[in-house]
Design an enzyme around this catalytic site. Sequence first.
Site, PDB file in Angstrom:
ATOM      1  N   CYS A   1       0.824  -1.210   0.000  1.00 56.53           N
ATOM      2  CA  CYS A   1       0.000   0.000   0.000  1.00 56.53           C
ATOM      3  C   CYS A   1       0.866   1.270   0.000  1.00 56.53           C
ATOM      4  O   CYS A   1       1.506   1.552  -1.000  1.00 56.53           O
ATOM      5  CB  CYS A   1      -1.002  -0.054   1.151  1.00 56.53           C
ATOM      6  SG  CYS A   1      -2.396   1.028   0.840  1.00 56.53           S
TER       7      CYS A   1
ATOM      8  N   HIS B   1      -3.303  -4.622   1.506  1.00 60.40           N
ATOM      9  CA  HIS B   1      -2.702  -5.148   2.735  1.00 60.40           C
ATOM     10  C   HIS B   1      -2.896  -6.660   2.743  1.00 60.40           C
ATOM     11  O   HIS B   1      -4.007  -7.123   2.952  1.00 60.40           O
ATOM     12  CB  HIS B   1      -3.392  -4.545   3.961  1.00 60.40           C
ATOM     13  CG  HIS B   1      -3.138  -3.084   4.125  1.00 60.40           C
ATOM     14  ND1 HIS B   1      -2.182  -2.582   4.972  1.00 60.40           N
ATOM     15  CD2 HIS B   1      -3.702  -2.016   3.528  1.00 60.40           C
ATOM     16  CE1 HIS B   1      -2.178  -1.264   4.891  1.00 60.40           C
ATOM     17  NE2 HIS B   1      -3.092  -0.891   4.032  1.00 60.40           N
TER      18      HIS B   1
ATOM     19  N   GLU C   1      -1.405  -8.552   4.919  1.00 58.99           N
ATOM     20  CA  GLU C   1      -1.124  -8.997   6.289  1.00 58.99           C
ATOM     21  C   GLU C   1      -2.367  -9.010   7.165  1.00 58.99           C
ATOM     22  O   GLU C   1      -2.386  -9.637   8.209  1.00 58.99           O
ATOM     23  CB  GLU C   1      -0.038  -8.105   6.917  1.00 58.99           C
ATOM     24  CG  GLU C   1      -0.428  -6.679   7.282  1.00 58.99           C
ATOM     25  CD  GLU C   1      -0.577  -5.730   6.094  1.00 58.99           C
ATOM     26  OE1 GLU C   1      -0.357  -6.157   4.941  1.00 58.99           O
ATOM     27  OE2 GLU C   1      -0.948  -4.561   6.330  1.00 58.99           O
TER      28      GLU C   1
HETATM   29  N1  GLN Z   1      -3.635   6.480   1.017  1.00 54.77           N
HETATM   30  C1  GLN Z   1      -2.390   6.227   1.665  1.00 54.77           C
HETATM   31  C2  GLN Z   1      -1.279   7.085   1.074  1.00 54.77           C
HETATM   32  O1  GLN Z   1      -1.443   7.714   0.100  1.00 54.77           O
HETATM   33  C3  GLN Z   1      -2.026   4.758   1.582  1.00 54.77           C
HETATM   34  C4  GLN Z   1      -3.008   3.948   2.363  1.00 54.77           C
HETATM   35  C5  GLN Z   1      -2.462   2.687   2.938  1.00 54.77           C
HETATM   36  O2  GLN Z   1      -1.267   2.454   3.043  1.00 54.77           O
HETATM   37  N2  GLN Z   1      -3.374   1.877   3.419  1.00 54.77           N
HETATM   38  O3  GLN Z   1      -0.218   7.128   1.598  1.00 54.77           O
END
Ligand code: GLN
Length: 189
Positions: A78, A163, A165
């Site tokens: 992410c 994610h 995990e």
């Molecule tokens: N929206 C977040 C960002 O731009 C990322 C979200 C996440 O890691 N769950 O950093």
Amino acid sequence: MIVGVLALQGDFEAHRRILEGLGAEVREVRTSAGLEGIDALVIPGGESTTMTLGIESEGLAEPLCDLVRAGTPVLGTCAGLIMLGRDHLGLLDVTARRNAFGRQVHSFEADLELGGIDGGPLRGVFIRAPWVEEAGEGVEVLARLEGHAVAVRDQGILAVAFHPEMHGDSRLHQWLLARASERNGEIDK
Ligand code: GLN
């Protein structure tokens, strides 16, 4: 085998638990000294702007990039994918689009088949997730959702928009550990 988990911000604890469950020694990395001697690295999800500020204030960008360029395998999830991309650390030749599924779509889950990861679909939790808008040559797309790349790999760098995990699926962490022991074997030769 020591796996560093970048622990400036975000859900590093969940990664720690999965890795320890797989028998790895985990080190929470907050300073450049923490990067020394690690065999693999996880950049967790969280908030990429906050993570960037932490990396800057700790002077972590250069040692982190040196480590990855030397071949240390990395898993980014992410915000971790965003951090690896062109607009941040530039270790992975991708343009990540932040909050790509829409800010209002706070969170959703999807089952994804990832190329090279056996054992059936993986349940990914997407939380204000990015997608990969554009990927350079040499970047392999392992999974798409609604036509958008959400899992990519370039050699020892694996980055996913979701994610893995959160439901305790450890297959991407297993991939990371396998990659690290393969590399350690090559170095020992
Ligand atoms: N929206 C977040 C960002 O731009 C990322 C979200 C996440 O890691 N769950 O950093």
